[in-house]
Design a protein around this motif. Sequence first.
Motif, PDB file in Angstrom:
ATOM      1  N   LEU A  22      -3.820  -3.740 -21.721  1.00 14.34           N
ATOM      2  CA  LEU A  22      -4.154  -2.522 -21.207  1.00 14.34           C
ATOM      3  C   LEU A  22      -4.626  -2.566 -19.557  1.00 14.34           C
ATOM      4  O   LEU A  22      -4.084  -1.775 -18.755  1.00 14.34           O
ATOM      5  N   PHE A  23      -5.605  -3.566 -19.450  1.00 16.14           N
ATOM      6  CA  PHE A  23      -5.862  -3.631 -18.043  1.00 16.14           C
ATOM      7  C   PHE A  23      -4.769  -4.120 -17.077  1.00 16.14           C
ATOM      8  O   PHE A  23      -4.508  -3.255 -16.071  1.00 16.14           O
ATOM      9  N   GLU A  24      -3.837  -4.932 -17.438  1.00 13.33           N
ATOM     10  CA  GLU A  24      -2.619  -5.331 -16.568  1.00 13.33           C
ATOM     11  C   GLU A  24      -1.760  -4.135 -16.605  1.00 13.33           C
ATOM     12  O   GLU A  24      -1.148  -3.634 -15.466  1.00 13.33           O
ATOM     13  N   ALA A  25      -1.673  -3.161 -17.497  1.00  9.39           N
ATOM     14  CA  ALA A  25      -0.917  -1.822 -17.344  1.00  9.39           C
ATOM     15  C   ALA A  25      -1.575  -0.660 -16.394  1.00  9.39           C
ATOM     16  O   ALA A  25      -0.873  -0.216 -15.647  1.00  9.39           O
ATOM     17  N   THR A  26      -2.997  -0.852 -16.248  1.00 12.05           N
ATOM     18  CA  THR A  26      -3.655   0.129 -15.221  1.00 12.05           C
ATOM     19  C   THR A  26      -3.591  -0.363 -13.961  1.00 12.05           C
ATOM     20  O   THR A  26      -3.261   0.265 -13.154  1.00 12.05           O
ATOM     21  N   LEU A  27      -3.470  -1.734 -13.906  1.00 12.94           N
ATOM     22  CA  LEU A  27      -3.241  -2.411 -12.371  1.00 12.94           C
ATOM     23  C   LEU A  27      -1.782  -2.090 -11.890  1.00 12.94           C
ATOM     24  O   LEU A  27      -1.627  -1.689 -10.875  1.00 12.94           O
ATOM     25  N   GLU A  28      -0.933  -2.078 -12.983  1.00 10.07           N
ATOM     26  CA  GLU A  28       0.611  -1.699 -12.631  1.00 10.07           C
ATOM     27  C   GLU A  28       0.798  -0.360 -12.160  1.00 10.07           C
ATOM     28  O   GLU A  28       1.240  -0.144 -11.129  1.00 10.07           O
ATOM     29  N   GLN A  29       0.120   0.424 -13.094  1.00 13.02           N
ATOM     30  CA  GLN A  29       0.488   1.998 -12.631  1.00 13.02           C
ATOM     31  C   GLN A  29      -0.127   2.329 -11.393  1.00 13.02           C
ATOM     32  O   GLN A  29       0.055   3.184 -10.417  1.00 13.02           O
ATOM     33  N   TYR A  30      -1.454   1.737 -11.077  1.00 11.07           N
ATOM     34  CA  TYR A  30      -2.385   2.152  -9.972  1.00 11.07           C
ATOM     35  C   TYR A  30      -1.463   1.484  -8.827  1.00 11.07           C
ATOM     36  O   TYR A  30      -1.393   2.262  -7.569  1.00 11.07           O
ATOM     37  N   THR A  31      -1.035   0.453  -8.871  1.00  4.71           N
ATOM     38  CA  THR A  31      -0.292  -0.131  -7.545  1.00  4.71           C
ATOM     39  C   THR A  31       1.093   0.827  -7.184  1.00  4.71           C
ATOM     40  O   THR A  31       1.421   0.974  -6.192  1.00  4.71           O
ATOM     41  N   GLU A  32       1.598   1.180  -8.205  1.00  6.14           N
ATOM     42  CA  GLU A  32       3.110   2.028  -8.032  1.00  6.14           C
ATOM     43  C   GLU A  32       2.477   3.282  -7.485  1.00  6.14           C
ATOM     44  O   GLU A  32       3.158   3.665  -6.530  1.00  6.14           O
ATOM     45  N   GLN A  33       1.480   3.925  -7.891  1.00  5.37           N
ATOM     46  CA  GLN A  33       1.043   5.029  -7.121  1.00  5.37           C
ATOM     47  C   GLN A  33       0.741   4.939  -5.982  1.00  5.37           C
ATOM     48  O   GLN A  33       1.041   5.591  -4.954  1.00  5.37           O
ATOM     49  N   LEU A  34      -0.045   3.923  -5.428  1.00  6.02           N
ATOM     50  CA  LEU A  34      -0.589   3.636  -4.174  1.00  6.02           C
ATOM     51  C   LEU A  34       0.819   3.215  -3.282  1.00  6.02           C
ATOM     52  O   LEU A  34       0.873   3.765  -2.202  1.00  6.02           O
ATOM     53  N   LEU A  35       1.713   2.467  -3.959  1.00  9.04           N
ATOM     54  CA  LEU A  35       2.998   2.095  -3.134  1.00  9.04           C
ATOM     55  C   LEU A  35       3.706   3.626  -2.865  1.00  9.04           C
ATOM     56  O   LEU A  35       4.149   3.725  -1.623  1.00  9.04           O
ATOM     57  N   ASP A  36       3.717   4.375  -3.659  1.00 10.16           N
ATOM     58  CA  ASP A  36       4.511   5.784  -3.665  1.00 10.16           C
ATOM     59  C   ASP A  36       3.849   6.328  -2.478  1.00 10.16           C
ATOM     60  O   ASP A  36       4.203   7.128  -1.583  1.00 10.16           O
ATOM     61  N   GLU A  37       2.341   6.412  -2.399  1.00  9.38           N
ATOM     62  CA  GLU A  37       1.673   7.147  -1.576  1.00  9.38           C
ATOM     63  C   GLU A  37       1.964   6.789  -0.122  1.00  9.38           C
ATOM     64  O   GLU A  37       1.986   7.542   0.804  1.00  9.38           O
ATOM     65  N   PHE A  38       1.675   5.402  -0.131  1.00  4.95           N
ATOM     66  CA  PHE A  38       1.831   4.694   1.307  1.00  4.95           C
ATOM     67  C   PHE A  38       3.317   4.969   1.878  1.00  4.95           C
ATOM     68  O   PHE A  38       3.507   5.218   3.153  1.00  4.95           O
ATOM     69  N   LYS A  39       4.263   4.842   1.006  1.00  8.67           N
ATOM     70  CA  LYS A  39       5.708   4.846   1.641  1.00  8.67           C
ATOM     71  C   LYS A  39       5.767   6.167   1.927  1.00  8.67           C
ATOM     72  O   LYS A  39       6.452   6.504   2.991  1.00  8.67           O
ATOM     73  N   GLN A  40       5.253   7.153   1.330  1.00  5.14           N
ATOM     74  CA  GLN A  40       5.499   8.665   1.615  1.00  5.14           C
ATOM     75  C   GLN A  40       4.843   9.045   3.146  1.00  5.14           C
ATOM     76  O   GLN A  40       5.506   9.516   3.702  1.00  5.14           O
ATOM     77  N   THR A  41       3.705   8.371   3.018  1.00  7.20           N
ATOM     78  CA  THR A  41       2.745   8.533   4.415  1.00  7.20           C
ATOM     79  C   THR A  41       3.798   7.900   5.527  1.00  7.20           C
ATOM     80  O   THR A  41       3.934   8.602   6.745  1.00  7.20           O
ATOM     81  N   LEU A  42       4.209   6.746   5.055  1.00 10.51           N
ATOM     82  CA  LEU A  42       4.649   5.958   6.481  1.00 10.51           C
ATOM     83  C   LEU A  42       6.168   6.401   6.709  1.00 10.51           C
ATOM     84  O   LEU A  42       6.405   6.396   8.018  1.00 10.51           O
ATOM     85  N   GLU A  43       6.776   7.046   5.754  1.00 13.09           N
ATOM     86  CA  GLU A  43       8.339   7.493   5.961  1.00 13.09           C
ATOM     87  C   GLU A  43       8.108   8.832   6.596  1.00 13.09           C
ATOM     88  O   GLU A  43       8.815   9.307   7.339  1.00 13.09           O
ATOM     89  N   GLN A  44       7.068   9.688   6.377  1.00 14.50           N
ATOM     90  CA  GLN A  44       6.989  11.012   6.974  1.00 14.50           C
ATOM     91  C   GLN A  44       6.257  10.982   8.422  1.00 14.50           C
ATOM     92  O   GLN A  44       6.145  12.018   9.008  1.00 14.50           O
ATOM     93  N   ALA A  45       5.582   9.973   8.844  1.00 13.38           N
ATOM     94  CA  ALA A  45       4.967   9.863  10.041  1.00 13.38           C
ATOM     95  C   ALA A  45       5.929   9.731  11.240  1.00 13.38           C
ATOM     96  O   ALA A  45       7.030   9.342  11.056  1.00 13.38           O
ATOM     97  N   GLU A  46       5.165  10.058  12.357  1.00 11.81           N
ATOM     98  CA  GLU A  46       6.158  10.083  13.574  1.00 11.81           C
ATOM     99  C   GLU A  46       6.598   8.690  13.904  1.00 11.81           C
ATOM    100  O   GLU A  46       7.655   8.389  14.446  1.00 11.81           O
ATOM    101  N   SER A  47       5.675   7.657  13.452  1.00 18.77           N
ATOM    102  CA  SER A  47       6.064   6.414  13.474  1.00 18.77           C
ATOM    103  C   SER A  47       5.177   5.389  12.626  1.00 18.77           C
ATOM    104  O   SER A  47       4.395   6.075  11.983  1.00 18.77           O
ATOM    105  N   ILE A  48       5.722   4.112  12.614  1.00 16.54           N
ATOM    106  CA  ILE A  48       4.861   3.278  11.498  1.00 16.54           C
ATOM    107  C   ILE A  48       3.555   3.213  11.994  1.00 16.54           C
ATOM    108  O   ILE A  48       2.464   3.510  11.285  1.00 16.54           O
ATOM    109  N   GLY A  49       3.212   3.211  13.280  1.00 14.02           N
ATOM    110  CA  GLY A  49       1.764   3.087  13.763  1.00 14.02           C
ATOM    111  C   GLY A  49       0.900   4.232  13.559  1.00 14.02           C
ATOM    112  O   GLY A  49      -0.337   4.186  13.087  1.00 14.02           O
TER     113      GLY A  49
END
Length: 191
Positions: free
Chosen positions: A53-80
């Motif tokens: 269960l703990f491993e599954a929570t880590l995986e789901q949390y990571t996938e949510q973070l990755l999606d959030e980070f990708k979305q922010t970086l893709e929508q930003a004017e630049s990577i910086g």
Amino acid sequence: MGRARFNRHQVLEDATVLFWQHGYHGASMQSVFKATGLKPGSIYLAFGSKEGLFEATLEQYTEQLLDEFKQTLEQAESIGSGLCQLLYAIIDESQQCHYCSCFLIKSQLELAFHDNALAQSAQRQLQKIEALFEEYLIQAYGQTQGSIYHAHLMLQIFGLRVYGYTDRDQTTLTTMLQNSLPWLPWQAQAA
């Protein structure tokens, strides 16, 4: 008698909150049952064990973070500028009254001295986050400089996630980050 049906995503969300607040070792199975609303058989059937269960929570949390980070970086004017936005969000988070740092970092710190599958799982999930940042930084700044910036960025993120527990105000944290990562376009961002 049929199998119990439940919303896996919601169960993992509820378990994540519990593990995030109390840690893997601090969360008893009784508290897991209470937090998720599931009976012991359902937990064991779906996840195999508390560890599963703990491993599954880590995986789901990571996938949510990755999606959030990708979305922010893709929508930003630049990577910086996208990185500035993410760092400002971390500072904002650290100012919340019930600040709990990052689930992955807290888990890594808790499990670091345990040579087991859970410690390795937490480390693998953190490596996914690091790989994402490194990929974007290399894309923006080239292999050599991107790798250097990646190391600087990760040190600041890890430090900020832990330092956020102190009673530093938002202005102080922002100034510290800006001085530590002068290559980011802070002046183009509004805090």
